[in-house]
Scaffold this active site. Structure first.
Site, PDB file in Angstrom:
ATOM      1  CG  ASP A 174      11.850 -51.275  95.352  1.00  0.00           C
ATOM      2  OD1 ASP A 174      11.639 -50.605  96.210  1.00  0.00           O
ATOM      3  OD2 ASP A 174      11.519 -52.233  94.767  1.00  0.00           O
ATOM      4  CG  ASN A 182      10.938 -59.933 103.720  1.00  0.00           C
ATOM      5  OD1 ASN A 182      12.026 -60.224 104.280  1.00  0.00           O
ATOM      6  ND2 ASN A 182      10.519 -58.765 103.770  1.00  0.00           N
ATOM      7  CG  ASP A 191      14.789 -57.187 109.167  1.00  0.00           C
ATOM      8  OD1 ASP A 191      14.274 -56.782 108.402  1.00  0.00           O
ATOM      9  OD2 ASP A 191      14.623 -57.361 110.497  1.00  0.00           O
ATOM     10  NE  ARG A 207      32.962 -34.786  95.434  1.00  0.00           N
ATOM     11  CZ  ARG A 207      32.725 -33.750  94.926  1.00  0.00           C
ATOM     12  NH1 ARG A 207      31.573 -33.196  95.354  1.00  0.00           N
ATOM     13  NH2 ARG A 207      33.585 -32.945  94.235  1.00  0.00           N
ATOM     14  CD  GLU A 218      10.460 -53.461  99.208  1.00  0.00           C
ATOM     15  OE1 GLU A 218       9.945 -53.038 100.554  1.00  0.00           O
ATOM     16  OE2 GLU A 218       9.582 -53.723  98.428  1.00  0.00           O
ATOM     17  NE  ARG A 238      22.563 -52.741  86.946  1.00  0.00           N
ATOM     18  CZ  ARG A 238      22.858 -53.908  86.396  1.00  0.00           C
ATOM     19  NH1 ARG A 238      22.528 -55.028  86.914  1.00  0.00           N
ATOM     20  NH2 ARG A 238      23.977 -53.781  85.556  1.00  0.00           N
TER      21      ARG A 238
END
Ligand SMILES: [Mg+2]
Length: 313
Positions: A174, A182, A191, A207, A218, A238
């Protein structure tokens, strides 16, 4: 076209001369694989992606009708196009094949130009159908798999892992404080950021069998067969996003856009309930948020089986 993207046509016929003839006839149109009886045809179909089947009606042991019947009762094979190849021009045989679900029929003796034209038409239709199907499974904004595509792929991955007795890694990811982002930068910027996060996650997948999807808003989901690598994979994604330093002035967590990751590593025994797994991953994600975001939390279900899997890898 490479061998991988070329459509594959399976020719099933008990007589070698017919197999050879059809293979030679079609080799410019597609990749051709051969089977000499019904049982080996079904085996081949279970093992690889077949676009179209040329199926001889008359074969000893398992005839073409039985092969077709089995293909039609299996949801993973029922959409493969089957062209029935009948011996004498026997209308009843043709009708029977079409009734069972064949898309077309060809009568022996084989007329090369006609066969090639029919195969060409059906390959074109099959590819068009596949493209359309792919479109409905793709997220328009990010270009990666959408929720619907994920549900299908995850379900299949679970079933395959159960069959193979292997573990699976699942993660929910998330974007931290995305609403604040936003509000601060506007939806167009939001976006663009979702696209970049999707690209980072897609890049972290190792893979082609890894599933990376936009789960909604999101939130993203990731599935990998290399279950033991899940923590490293998530950490790579991350930190990679952190390193991009996408400014997020409204975030209480960092100056940049960050993600929280909740992962679950599940042994085959736990994969019979995909929903339960999603709940666990959600729980781990919630935990990552609670601990301060911009981090990865992993849960094991259970570790014992997984260790042996990791050792084998
Ligand atoms: Mg035959």
């Amino acid at each position: 076209m490479s061998e991988i993207t070329r459509p594959t046509v399976l020719v099933v016929d008990d007589e070698r001369i017919n197999r050879t003839l059809l293979a030679e006839l079609l080799q410019d149109e597609c990749r051709v694989v051969l089977a000499k009886d019904g049982a080996s045809a079904l085996q081949r179909i279970a093992q690889e992606k077949i676009t179209l089947i040329l199926l001889d009606a008359m074969m000893p042991d398992m005839d073409g009708y039985e092969v077709l019947r089995r293909l039609m009762t299996n949801e993973t094979t029922r959409d493969i196009g089957v062209i029935f190849v009948t011996g004498q021009a026997d209308e009843e045989d043709e009708e029977r094949g079409l009734r069972l679900g064949a898309v077309d029929y060809i009568t022996k003796p084989i007329r090369p130009l006609l066969v090639r034209a029919r195969v060409r038409n059906h390959l074109k239709l099959a590819l068009q159908r596949e493209e359309l199907e792919q479109l409905t499974l793709r997220d328009e904004l990010t270009g990666i798999t959408n929720r619907r595509g994920f549900d299908q792929a995850f379900d299949l991955a679970c079933r395959n892992a159960v069959k193979a007795g292997e573990a699976l890694g699942l993660a929910m990811i998330d974007v931290d404080h995305f609403k604040l982002y936003n509000d601060h930068y506007g939806h167009a910027a939001g976006d663009a950021t979702l696209r970049r996060v999707a690209a980072v996650l897609a890049g972290a997948g190792q893979r082609s069998s890894d599933i990376i999807a936009r789960y909604g808003g999101e939130e993203f989901a990731l599935v990998t067969q290399r279950a033991a690598d899940l923590p490293a994979l998530l950490e790579r994604a991350r930190t990679c996003l952190e390193d991009m330093e996408i400014a997020h002035a409204a975030s209480p967590t960092a100056d940049w856009v960050t993600i929280s990751c909740g992962g679950v590593i599940a042994a085959a025994a736990h994969l019979k309930q995909p929903d339960k797994l999603l709940q666990e991953a959600d729980g781990a994600l919630y935990e990552a948020k609670r601990q301060g975001r911009n981090r990865t939390v992993i849960r094991d279900m259970p570790v014992a089986v997984l260790v042996s899997h990791a050792d084998r890898a």
